[in-house]
Design a protein around this motif. Structure first.
Motif, mmCIF file in Angstrom:
data_model
loop_
_atom_site.group_PDB
_atom_site.id
_atom_site.type_symbol
_atom_site.label_atom_id
_atom_site.label_comp_id
_atom_site.label_asym_id
_atom_site.label_seq_id
_atom_site.Cartn_x
_atom_site.Cartn_y
_atom_site.Cartn_z
ATOM 1 N N GLU A 184 0.854 -1.184 0.000
ATOM 2 C CA GLU A 184 0.000 0.000 0.000
ATOM 3 C C GLU A 184 0.890 1.232 0.000
ATOM 4 O O GLU A 184 1.856 1.323 0.756
ATOM 5 C CB GLU A 184 -0.920 0.030 1.215
ATOM 6 C CG GLU A 184 -1.869 1.213 1.177
ATOM 7 C CD GLU A 184 -2.881 1.252 2.303
ATOM 8 O OE1 GLU A 184 -3.614 2.250 2.368
ATOM 9 O OE2 GLU A 184 -2.934 0.308 3.110
ATOM 10 N N ARG A 218 -7.520 3.796 -2.020
ATOM 11 C CA ARG A 218 -6.182 3.375 -1.628
ATOM 12 C C ARG A 218 -5.470 2.848 -2.865
ATOM 13 O O ARG A 218 -6.074 2.223 -3.729
ATOM 14 C CB ARG A 218 -6.256 2.286 -0.557
ATOM 15 C CG ARG A 218 -6.789 2.809 0.735
ATOM 16 C CD ARG A 218 -6.936 1.806 1.845
ATOM 17 N NE ARG A 218 -6.512 0.453 1.533
ATOM 18 C CZ ARG A 218 -6.698 -0.586 2.316
ATOM 19 N NH1 ARG A 218 -7.298 -0.436 3.476
ATOM 20 N NH2 ARG A 218 -6.300 -1.781 1.975
ATOM 21 N N ASP A 231 6.682 -4.672 4.629
ATOM 22 C CA ASP A 231 6.108 -4.644 5.974
ATOM 23 C C ASP A 231 6.630 -3.457 6.779
ATOM 24 O O ASP A 231 5.880 -2.828 7.533
ATOM 25 C CB ASP A 231 6.387 -5.961 6.690
ATOM 26 C CG ASP A 231 5.673 -7.135 6.027
ATOM 27 O OD1 ASP A 231 4.732 -6.913 5.234
ATOM 28 O OD2 ASP A 231 6.074 -8.289 6.295
ATOM 29 N N ALA A 241 4.792 -0.490 5.577
ATOM 30 C CA ALA A 241 3.425 -0.497 6.105
ATOM 31 C C ALA A 241 3.396 0.039 7.537
ATOM 32 O O ALA A 241 2.476 0.775 7.909
ATOM 33 C CB ALA A 241 2.844 -1.903 6.036
ATOM 34 N N ALA A 242 4.405 -0.330 8.333
ATOM 35 C CA ALA A 242 4.481 0.188 9.699
ATOM 36 C C ALA A 242 4.661 1.701 9.685
ATOM 37 O O ALA A 242 4.040 2.422 10.482
ATOM 38 C CB ALA A 242 5.626 -0.495 10.450
ATOM 39 N N ARG A 299 1.322 3.300 8.706
ATOM 40 C CA ARG A 299 0.375 3.293 9.837
ATOM 41 C C ARG A 299 0.729 4.408 10.832
ATOM 42 O O ARG A 299 -0.150 5.127 11.318
ATOM 43 C CB ARG A 299 0.372 1.950 10.550
ATOM 44 C CG ARG A 299 -0.480 0.892 9.898
ATOM 45 C CD ARG A 299 -0.670 -0.327 10.772
ATOM 46 N NE ARG A 299 0.580 -0.940 11.202
ATOM 47 C CZ ARG A 299 1.291 -1.798 10.469
ATOM 48 N NH1 ARG A 299 0.865 -2.148 9.271
ATOM 49 N NH2 ARG A 299 2.407 -2.312 10.935
ATOM 50 N N ARG A 327 -0.180 7.818 9.373
ATOM 51 C CA ARG A 327 -1.625 8.068 9.399
ATOM 52 C C ARG A 327 -2.138 8.300 10.818
ATOM 53 O O ARG A 327 -3.173 8.934 10.995
ATOM 54 C CB ARG A 327 -2.367 6.924 8.716
ATOM 55 C CG ARG A 327 -2.155 6.945 7.216
ATOM 56 C CD ARG A 327 -2.882 5.840 6.513
ATOM 57 N NE ARG A 327 -2.716 5.973 5.064
ATOM 58 C CZ ARG A 327 -2.906 4.993 4.214
ATOM 59 N NH1 ARG A 327 -3.285 3.798 4.648
ATOM 60 N NH2 ARG A 327 -2.732 5.189 2.918
ATOM 61 N N SER A 328 -1.421 7.788 11.814
ATOM 62 C CA SER A 328 -1.762 8.019 13.219
ATOM 63 C C SER A 328 -1.120 9.289 13.752
ATOM 64 O O SER A 328 -1.234 9.599 14.939
ATOM 65 C CB SER A 328 -1.308 6.836 14.077
ATOM 66 O OG SER A 328 -1.958 5.662 13.694
#
Length: 166
Positions: free
Chosen positions: A106, A120, A140, A143-144, A147, A150-151
């Motif tokens: 992503e 997306r 991966d 991706a972390a 995340r 986005r937080s």
């Protein structure tokens, strides 16, 4: 099979990437010289949705074409590859329908041109079971970072993205 069109599109895009690289390797023999050869690159956008296809025009001038929101989104994704430094991007619906059959990363949310909707966006990495472990680990880690971003955990996002760059 009509139920497998997203997976089939992914397989076709991956095979096209392989064949373009093969063409680049054959170029010296095809062109007859070894210097200043063009390097061919292809970018692809995959989107799933309703479309209209067929011959359009009159008896004097016809062309076979496709039209629809999915076509416009695929075209937008094709161009976005240049921005992201990727070769094959897919929309969320295509990723959803091909899930389990392909490996993706992503990347972002984009707004469809002429619409307020976002989707997306995923980079197609390869077929499931056919992507190197180090590539999946990098995916991966990215991706972390995504995340965390986005937080709004800026420090964690920066750490994760710097790990990816390293």
């Amino acid at each position: 099979d009509a139920d497998e069109h997203a997976e089939t599109a992914c397989r076709a895009a991956l095979e096209q990437r392989v064949q373009v690289e093969r063409l680049n390797q054959m170029m010296p023999d095809l062109m007859g010289f070894r210097q200043d050869l063009p390097h061919i690159e292809v970018r692809m956008g995959l989107a799933t949705g309703a479309l209209l296809m067929g011959n359009i025009g009159s008896e004097q001038a016809k062309s076979y074409t496709v039209m629809g929101d999915a076509v416009g989104l695929a075209e937008q994704l094709e161009g976005a590859n240049k921005i992201y430094g990727t070769q094959i991007l897919m929309a969320e619906e295509t990723q959803r329908q091909a899930a389990g059959k392909v490996e993706v990363r992503e990347l972002d949310l984009i707004q469809s041109e002429g619409s307020s909707e976002t989707t997306r966006v995923f980079e197609l990495l390869g077929l499931s079971g056919g992507v190197a472990a180090d590539t999946l680990a990098l995916r991966d880690a990215f991706a972390a970072g995504l995340r965390a971003y986005r937080s709004q955990d800026w420090d964690q996002a920066q750490t994760a993205f710097e790990q990816c760059l390293a």
